[in-house]
Design an enzyme around this catalytic site. Structure first.
Site, PDB file in Angstrom:
ATOM      1  N   ASP A  55       0.867  -1.179   0.000  1.00 28.84           N
ATOM      2  CA  ASP A  55       0.000   0.000   0.000  1.00 28.84           C
ATOM      3  C   ASP A  55       0.897   1.220   0.000  1.00 28.84           C
ATOM      4  OD1 ASP A  55      -2.098   1.981   0.602  1.00 28.84           O
ATOM      5  OD2 ASP A  55      -3.308   0.236   1.137  1.00 28.84           O
ATOM      6  N   ASN A 108     -11.187   6.898   6.307  1.00 31.53           N
ATOM      7  CA  ASN A 108     -10.966   5.449   6.174  1.00 31.53           C
ATOM      8  C   ASN A 108     -11.532   4.680   7.376  1.00 31.53           C
ATOM      9  OD1 ASN A 108      -7.540   5.982   5.048  1.00 31.53           O
ATOM     10  ND2 ASN A 108      -9.391   5.933   3.825  1.00 31.53           N
ATOM     11  N   LYS A 154      -0.273   3.557   5.650  1.00 32.53           N
ATOM     12  CA  LYS A 154      -1.160   2.435   5.975  1.00 32.53           C
ATOM     13  C   LYS A 154      -0.368   1.172   6.298  1.00 32.53           C
ATOM     14  CE  LYS A 154      -5.464   3.726   3.767  1.00 32.53           C
ATOM     15  NZ  LYS A 154      -6.508   3.346   2.802  1.00 32.53           N
ATOM     16  N   ASP A 165      -9.414  -1.354  -5.100  1.00 35.20           N
ATOM     17  CA  ASP A 165     -10.632  -0.982  -5.815  1.00 35.20           C
ATOM     18  C   ASP A 165     -10.289  -0.416  -7.197  1.00 35.20           C
ATOM     19  OD1 ASP A 165      -9.621   1.415  -5.049  1.00 35.20           O
ATOM     20  OD2 ASP A 165     -11.453   2.181  -4.110  1.00 35.20           O
ATOM     21  N   CYS A 187      -8.839 -17.538 -14.784  1.00 30.88           N
ATOM     22  CA  CYS A 187      -8.189 -16.414 -14.110  1.00 30.88           C
ATOM     23  C   CYS A 187      -9.185 -15.251 -14.094  1.00 30.88           C
ATOM     24  CB  CYS A 187      -6.866 -16.050 -14.787  1.00 30.88           C
ATOM     25  SG  CYS A 187      -7.020 -15.025 -16.273  1.00 30.88           S
ATOM     26  N   CYS A 209     -10.430 -14.148 -17.473  1.00 31.75           N
ATOM     27  CA  CYS A 209     -11.425 -15.001 -18.137  1.00 31.75           C
ATOM     28  C   CYS A 209     -12.827 -14.477 -17.825  1.00 31.75           C
ATOM     29  CB  CYS A 209     -11.348 -16.438 -17.627  1.00 31.75           C
ATOM     30  SG  CYS A 209      -9.825 -17.308 -17.998  1.00 31.75           S
ATOM     31  N   CYS A 215     -15.538   3.407  -4.117  1.00 33.19           N
ATOM     32  CA  CYS A 215     -16.164   3.628  -2.805  1.00 33.19           C
ATOM     33  C   CYS A 215     -16.186   5.115  -2.472  1.00 33.19           C
ATOM     34  CB  CYS A 215     -15.393   2.892  -1.713  1.00 33.19           C
ATOM     35  SG  CYS A 215     -15.623   1.118  -1.772  1.00 33.19           S
ATOM     36  N   CYS A 239      -8.664 -16.544 -23.446  1.00 33.39           N
ATOM     37  CA  CYS A 239      -8.231 -15.498 -22.503  1.00 33.39           C
ATOM     38  C   CYS A 239      -6.833 -15.003 -22.856  1.00 33.39           C
ATOM     39  CB  CYS A 239      -8.254 -16.044 -21.071  1.00 33.39           C
ATOM     40  SG  CYS A 239      -7.547 -14.910 -19.858  1.00 33.39           S
ATOM     41  N   CYS A 280      -4.407 -16.281 -19.638  1.00 31.31           N
ATOM     42  CA  CYS A 280      -4.159 -17.693 -19.321  1.00 31.31           C
ATOM     43  C   CYS A 280      -4.515 -18.629 -20.468  1.00 31.31           C
ATOM     44  CB  CYS A 280      -4.893 -18.098 -18.045  1.00 31.31           C
ATOM     45  SG  CYS A 280      -6.671 -18.246 -18.254  1.00 31.31           S
TER      46      CYS A 280
END
Ligand code: ZN
Length: 253
Positions: A61, A69, A85, A129, A172, A175, A189, A246, A249
């Protein structure tokens, strides 16, 4: 390595489970998990894996703790607002379980460092995210042959899956999601809001699936996607087949 008396006490509820026992607990202590993002999902993932005695937890992070948060990121607290963090999370994990070695990666995971980071670990838990980061983590996990336990949340709904795209019969992430939705289609968020406890539910499920993968417990979530609707309190699971075309993969195996 034999358990110390303190470890026999600490892990008593695991040791008594025949599915975990001494051998399973030793396996957890020897396991290295990389957690991408010490946010709403990463917080319960890190806390439960530390409590479970996962021996090495890497945290990626690059953000600092913000007051906004704390409504959901329960590994951080008011005193640590402004701190990185990774450092804030490491302090919390040290309080939970001194058996755990915490490795701080205070950087942004990108295409340049993903494989080098992921190759140092046995399994990855992703709770970012950002679609861009999820694609990078997925590709690196396929190439390094590491299982990826991934969760995501909307305002009142969550998704969870395990991706083992390095295995011929398992998909994966790409896919399932061949390309990122157009910018703005899926709000973050920060833009849309999120019920805090929802990240706790999904992150706790993610921690449990990591432990299942490590110990080969029960039925893997690889090839399945769990969808949680918090407002109706309903869980459903859908099958996700591997895509032979894919881009990540499809050519493997
Ligand atoms: Zn794939």
């Amino acid at each position: 390595m034999p358990f110390t008396d303190a470890q026999i006490d600490r892990y008593a509820r695991h040791l008594i489970l025949k599915e975990i026992g001494g051998a399973g607990q030793q396996k957890l202590l020897a396991t290295r998990v990389l957690v991408v993002g010490a946010g709403g999902l990463g917080a319960p993932v890190l806390l439960y894996l530390a409590a479970a005695g996962v021996g090495t937890l890497g945290i990626v992070d690059f953000d600092t703790v913000d007051l906004s948060n704390l409504q959901r990121q329960i590994i951080h607290d008011t005193d640590n607002v402004g701190l990185s963090k990774t450092e804030s999370a490491a302090k919390a994990l040290a309080r939970v379980n001194p058996d755990v070695k915490v490795v701080l990666h205070n950087e942004k995971l990108d295409a340049g460092n993903a494989r080098a980071l992921i190759s140092q670990y046995d399994i990855v838990a992703d709770g970012t995210d950002s679609f861009a980061t999820r694609f990078i983590v997925n590709e690196a996990c396929v190439l390094e042959k590491k299982p990826l336990v991934s969760a995501a949340v909307g305002q009142f709904d969550g998704q969870l899956a395990t991706w083992r795209g390095f295995e011929k019969d398992k998909p994966c992430y790409q896919c399932f999601m061949p390309e990122a939705p157009p910018p703005g289609m899926v709000p973050t968020c920060e833009q849309a809001g999120v019920l805090g406890a929802l990240t706790g539910v999904m992150g706790s499920l993610q921690a449990l699936e990591v432990i299942k993968e490590v110990l080969y417990l029960g039925e893997t979530m690889a090839g399945r996607l769990l969808i949680y609707d918090a407002l109706s309190t309903a869980f459903r699971t859908v099958r996700v087949p591997p895509d032979p075309e894919c881009a990540v993969c499809g050519r493997m195996g």
